[in-house]
Design an enzyme around this catalytic site. Structure first.
Site, PDB file in Angstrom:
ATOM      1  N   HIS A  17     -75.808  59.911  55.420  1.00 25.21           N
ATOM      2  CA  HIS A  17     -74.702  59.116  55.965  1.00 25.21           C
ATOM      3  C   HIS A  17     -73.863  59.987  56.895  1.00 25.21           C
ATOM      4  CE1 HIS A  17     -71.801  60.898  53.180  1.00 25.21           C
ATOM      5  NE2 HIS A  17     -72.572  60.564  52.151  1.00 25.21           N
ATOM      6  N   HIS A  20     -72.983  63.673  55.874  1.00 24.67           N
ATOM      7  CA  HIS A  20     -74.048  64.662  56.083  1.00 24.67           C
ATOM      8  C   HIS A  20     -74.210  64.939  57.581  1.00 24.67           C
ATOM      9  CE1 HIS A  20     -75.438  62.307  52.418  1.00 24.67           C
ATOM     10  NE2 HIS A  20     -75.149  63.503  51.937  1.00 24.67           N
ATOM     11  N   CYS A 125     -70.760  66.430  34.226  1.00 29.18           N
ATOM     12  CA  CYS A 125     -70.743  65.306  35.180  1.00 29.18           C
ATOM     13  C   CYS A 125     -72.101  65.249  35.872  1.00 29.18           C
ATOM     14  CB  CYS A 125     -69.623  65.482  36.213  1.00 29.18           C
ATOM     15  SG  CYS A 125     -69.736  64.269  37.556  1.00 29.18           S
ATOM     16  N   CYS A 128     -71.889  65.542  39.755  1.00 28.61           N
ATOM     17  CA  CYS A 128     -71.694  66.907  40.291  1.00 28.61           C
ATOM     18  C   CYS A 128     -72.835  67.828  39.871  1.00 28.61           C
ATOM     19  CB  CYS A 128     -70.404  67.525  39.771  1.00 28.61           C
ATOM     20  SG  CYS A 128     -68.910  66.727  40.336  1.00 28.61           S
ATOM     21  N   CYS A 142     -63.972  62.685  36.409  1.00 30.36           N
ATOM     22  CA  CYS A 142     -64.333  63.575  37.511  1.00 30.36           C
ATOM     23  C   CYS A 142     -63.579  63.103  38.764  1.00 30.36           C
ATOM     24  CB  CYS A 142     -65.834  63.516  37.752  1.00 30.36           C
ATOM     25  SG  CYS A 142     -66.287  64.145  39.371  1.00 30.36           S
ATOM     26  N   HIS A 145     -66.322  61.652  41.362  1.00 26.23           N
ATOM     27  CA  HIS A 145     -67.186  60.519  41.021  1.00 26.23           C
ATOM     28  C   HIS A 145     -66.485  59.449  40.203  1.00 26.23           C
ATOM     29  CE1 HIS A 145     -69.887  63.831  42.111  1.00 26.23           C
ATOM     30  NE2 HIS A 145     -70.527  62.867  42.726  1.00 26.23           N
ATOM     31  N   LYS A 294     -63.169  58.940  49.820  1.00 27.01           N
ATOM     32  CA  LYS A 294     -64.257  59.742  50.382  1.00 27.01           C
ATOM     33  C   LYS A 294     -65.500  58.875  50.597  1.00 27.01           C
ATOM     34  CE  LYS A 294     -67.393  63.500  49.317  1.00 27.01           C
ATOM     35  NZ  LYS A 294     -68.169  64.106  48.252  1.00 27.01           N
ATOM     36  N   LYS A 297     -72.239  58.307  48.731  1.00 28.53           N
ATOM     37  CA  LYS A 297     -73.308  57.396  48.315  1.00 28.53           C
ATOM     38  C   LYS A 297     -72.987  56.787  46.948  1.00 28.53           C
ATOM     39  CE  LYS A 297     -75.440  61.740  47.542  1.00 28.53           C
ATOM     40  NZ  LYS A 297     -76.094  62.742  48.323  1.00 28.53           N
TER      41      LYS A 297
HETATM   42  O1  ME8 Z   1     -73.748  68.720  47.229  1.00 24.87           O
HETATM   43  N1  ME8 Z   1     -67.267  63.894  54.364  1.00 24.87           N
HETATM   44  O2  ME8 Z   1     -75.538  67.706  48.287  1.00 24.87           O
HETATM   45  P1  ME8 Z   1     -74.880  66.366  48.844  1.00 24.87           P
HETATM   46  C1  ME8 Z   1     -67.703  65.039  54.883  1.00 24.87           C
HETATM   47  N2  ME8 Z   1     -77.195  69.362  47.126  1.00 24.87           N
HETATM   48  N3  ME8 Z   1     -68.857  65.640  54.505  1.00 24.87           N
HETATM   49  C2  ME8 Z   1     -69.599  65.034  53.577  1.00 24.87           C
HETATM   50  C3  ME8 Z   1     -69.192  63.810  53.001  1.00 24.87           C
HETATM   51  C4  ME8 Z   1     -67.965  63.241  53.441  1.00 24.87           C
HETATM   52  N4  ME8 Z   1     -67.506  62.076  52.992  1.00 24.87           N
HETATM   53  N5  ME8 Z   1     -70.134  63.448  52.127  1.00 24.87           N
HETATM   54  C5  ME8 Z   1     -71.110  64.410  52.158  1.00 24.87           C
HETATM   55  C6  ME8 Z   1     -74.936  68.663  47.510  1.00 24.87           C
HETATM   56  N6  ME8 Z   1     -70.792  65.360  53.029  1.00 24.87           N
HETATM   57  C7  ME8 Z   1     -75.855  69.784  47.096  1.00 24.87           C
HETATM   58  C8  ME8 Z   1     -75.631  70.969  48.017  1.00 24.87           C
HETATM   59  S1  ME8 Z   1     -76.187  73.437  48.842  1.00 24.87           S
HETATM   60  C9  ME8 Z   1     -76.911  74.777  48.210  1.00 24.87           C
HETATM   61  C10 ME8 Z   1     -76.452  72.174  47.683  1.00 24.87           C
HETATM   62  C11 ME8 Z   1     -71.598  66.549  53.369  1.00 24.87           C
HETATM   63  O3  ME8 Z   1     -76.008  65.524  49.313  1.00 24.87           O
HETATM   64  C12 ME8 Z   1     -70.818  67.834  53.180  1.00 24.87           C
HETATM   65  O4  ME8 Z   1     -71.453  68.851  53.881  1.00 24.87           O
HETATM   66  O5  ME8 Z   1     -73.926  65.790  47.872  1.00 24.87           O
HETATM   67  C13 ME8 Z   1     -70.951  68.056  51.694  1.00 24.87           C
HETATM   68  O6  ME8 Z   1     -70.630  69.378  51.300  1.00 24.87           O
HETATM   69  C14 ME8 Z   1     -72.419  67.737  51.516  1.00 24.87           C
HETATM   70  O7  ME8 Z   1     -72.658  66.645  52.425  1.00 24.87           O
HETATM   71  C15 ME8 Z   1     -72.796  67.357  50.107  1.00 24.87           C
HETATM   72  O8  ME8 Z   1     -74.107  66.866  50.141  1.00 24.87           O
END
Ligand code: ME8
Length: 649
Positions: A17, A20, A125, A128, A142, A145, A294, A297
């Site tokens: 989304h 990301h 959680c 997380c 949390c 979430h 925020k 997903k």
């Molecule tokens: O946390 N606003 O993956 P994830 C801005 N797999 N950035 C956002 C966002 C938002 N609303 N939502 C997601 C994980 N992001 C782990 C990471 S790393 C070794 C492991 C972006 O799929 C942002 O970069 O939940 C956030 O830190 C990341 O997606 C979390 O992605």
């Protein structure tokens, strides 16, 4: 110099989304910027594919975990080219090489005595994928979430994180830019001011099998964070690949604040235990919110990048993301703001500068870059360009993309004003002024060349098009080498321009409005003409006495501000000579600060109307300019300063 920049590896429990996309656009922009500066760059992104969440998501979809992760990971991989994002490496935690590296690191840390077996009860959680402390909860839930964590008691393996607490605190103090912006550094230090608990790094296979088996106990799989963070090393071929030698020393990680703790605490302590140097920098940004929540997903309020690209174009989305969000702070997503940015900044400011300048070159110099006069002392645009480049470079290096773009837009605004004040259309008419005309045109076209160089990391497709239009190859150093060609006067006279389409077609706001609003507008329009004013006109001709009823006056703008929730309206406070408020639909064409003191023509005896809750006591007059299929408004003014309120005869 070398640069190694990484994004988080994203969970494959849902599709990509805008959140990301934002992080990945930032990483791509930074990579492109460092390349412009002459660096050898490695940019890595990828997907995080083990753990409870993924296993659950696969089950829900009735797929095996392997099939499921292959499918969703491919979606992430195929989204990035749509956004002109070009990573050098896309890593997956199910890659064989990654699995082997995680196991060898676990064994190393275990052999060192930094992993031990123990019983643990904690609040877990699933969202997380980690245990939360009581302190982190908000109303027992949390904070991210909004779910109540499960209390779990388990025998597990633990990583001696606490042993590295002081080393980490010392490192943060000794390296003030280790975590930026500063607010996140402070957050981490505040967290570290309490004793650190050791980190549970295993899950029993009785509860979870979708993970990397511990090399020293096959009844357990690795906790997903201990697995995932290591991607930053495996992507470089740690421990013995050349890339590891080349890039690890300059590693910069980019994340949002949701995963600050794993990156600022778990990861550095893991690295210290491995005996490696710490990464150089952690860049932390805020959230994209939708209605104050925020975008996520799990909440389901997501915006899909593919839909945005389809609607507005890739460069508009890249620009919007970088220009709208102040790095480190949260930002609210709003589709109207995309349209406003596209129309005002891209179509109007940049697009018009490009089309006006190149159109003049085609008209006055047959599309050939003229020679600037050697004796002409006009260095106005050069001076502005020098300041803009310096500010741009400093801010891009500091991840202050919004400010970097503001600096570039200052230059664009000066260049647009330069056209108006130098009136090339008047210079062409006077043969004694042709040398001057050539200097003015050279200054403008050289500004365009610099813009296509500076904006390349943000608007790659548009800059390629601009370069083509300037008669330059996409990979010409004049538009790809900021270090050597960032100075003034590099574009050679004699270069032949090529005709290209308008850079940014404007979004027609009226067409974008939902049908209901359009209908209402039509109804209102009918009313105001026919019943309120009772104006009668035949074939568009009015009688003189009818015209006389319109009271036109000169008004001086004393204050101007944007109108909340409107991308079109500005609230003007004018003296005419009495003070009155006029709401004008000029926000796409004028910045409030540029209007102060300007004398405009107003219709002073209009029935007041309420616009966005503000009573508008009159109307400002403006010329509607149609150019290259675009239209814009230029305010009507007087040719000399006159007392406010003077009537227009
Ligand atoms: O946390 N606003 O993956 P994830 C801005 N797999 N950035 C956002 C966002 C938002 N609303 N939502 C997601 C994980 N992001 C782990 C990471 S790393 C070794 C492991 C972006 O799929 C942002 O970069 O939940 C956030 O830190 C990341 O997606 C979390 O992605």
């Amino acid at each position: 110099m070398t640069t190694y920049i990484t994004t988080p590896i994203y969970y494959v429990n849902a599709q990509p989304h805008l959140g990301h996309a934002y992080t990945t656009i930032v990483a791509d922009t930074y990579s492109r910027f460092r390349r412009l500066m002459g660096d050898t760059v490695r940019f890595q992104t990828g997907t995080d594919e083990h753990g409870d969440k993924i296993a659950e998501a696969a089950e829900k979809e009735n797929e095996s975990p392997n099939e499921y992760v292959d499918r969703i990971s491919a979606m992430f991989r195929s989204t990035w080219p749509l956004l002109d994002i070009e990573p050098d490496n896309f890593i997956r935690t199910t890659d064989k090489k990654h699995v082997e590296t995680v196991q060898s690191i676990l064994q190393k840390v275990y052999d060192k005595g930094d992993i031990y077996f123990d019983k643990y009860t904690g609040l877990y959680c699933t969202g997380c994928e980690r245990f939360l402390t009581e302190k982190e909860l908000e109303d027992g839930r949390c904070p991210d979430h909004k779910t109540v964590p499960d209390e779990i008691t388990e025998e597990n393996y633990f990583f001696r994180m606490s042993a590295y607490q002081q080393d980490l605190i010392d490192h943060i103090h000794a390296n003030p830019d280790f975590i930026t912006p500063q607010r996140y550094k402070n957050e981490v230090l505040s967290f570290l001011s309490e004793p650190l608990e050791d980190l549970c790094i295993s899950r029993p296979t009785s509860r979870l099998t979708w993970g990397i088996p511990l090399p020293f106990d096959d009844k357990f799989v690795t906790y997903v964070w201990f697995d995932a963070l290591i991607n930053y090393l495996t992507g470089l071929g740690y421990p013995d690949a050349e890339q590891f030698e080349e890039y690890w020393g300059v590693a910069e990680h980019l994340i949002a604040k949701d995963i600050l703790k794993p990156h600022a605490i778990y990861w550095p302590t893991m690295i210290l235990s491995m005996g490696l140097p710490l990464y150089q920098k952690l860049h932390v940004h805020g959230y994209w919110n939708v209605d104050e929540t925020k975008m996520s997903k799990s909440i389901g309020n997501v915006i899909r990048p593919a839909e945005l690209i389809e609607e507005y174009g890739v460069d508009t989305i890249r620009y919007f993301c970088l220009r709208e969000m102040s790095f480190g702070l949260d930002s609210s997503f709003n589709a109207d703001a995309i349209i406003a940015r596209k129309n005002a900044d891209l179509a109007n400011d940049l697009g018009n500068l490009y089309s006006r300048t190149t159109a003049m070159l085609f008209k006055y110099t047959d599309g050939v870059v003229p020679k600037a006069s050697k004796t002409d002392t006009d260095t106005l645009l050069k001076d502005f360009a020098d300041v803009a480049s310096a500010n741009y470079i400093e801010n891009m290096n500091d991840f202050k993309f919004q400010r970097a773009l503001q600096a570039v837009w200052e230059l664009i605004s000066h260049a647009n004003k330069y056209i108006v004040s130098n009136e090339p259309w008047a210079l062409i008419k006077d043969p004694t002024q042709h040398e001057r005309l050539h200097t003015v045109l050279y200054n403008l076209v050289e500004t365009l060349r610099l813009l296509s160089l500076l904006l390349q990391p943000i608007l790659p497709g548009t800059c390629d098009k601009m370069a083509k239009g300037l008669g330059l190859a996409e990979d010409s150093p004049l538009v790809t080498d900021l270090k050597e060609y960032g100075g003034w006067g590099m574009l050679e006279s004699g270069t032949r321009l090529e005709k290209v389409d308008a850079l940014f077609p404007r979004v027609d706001i009226k067409k974008k409005q939902p049908p209901v609003k359009q209908e209402q507008k039509k109804k209102n329009k009918g009313k105001s003409v026919a019943s309120k004013k009772g104006a009668e006109c035949v074939d568009g001709v009015i009688q003189f006495d009818q015209f006389q009823k319109v009271e036109l006056r000169v008004a001086t703008i004393a204050a101007a501000e944007t109108v909340k929730k409107s991308d079109r309206l500005l609230k003007l406070t004018v003296n005419a000579p009495e003070e009155r408020v006029i709401v004008a639909g000029i926000a796409e064409y004028y910045r409030p600060e540029d209007l102060l003191g300007m004398q405009v023509l107003i219709v002073a005896n209009l029935q007041p109307v309420k616009l966005m809750g503000i009573e508008s006591q009159g109307m400002v007059l403006a010329a509607k300019v149609e150019e290259d299929g675009n239209s814009r408004l230029v305010l009507s003014t007087v040719s000399a300063t006159v007392p406010a309120g003077s009537s227009v005869a």
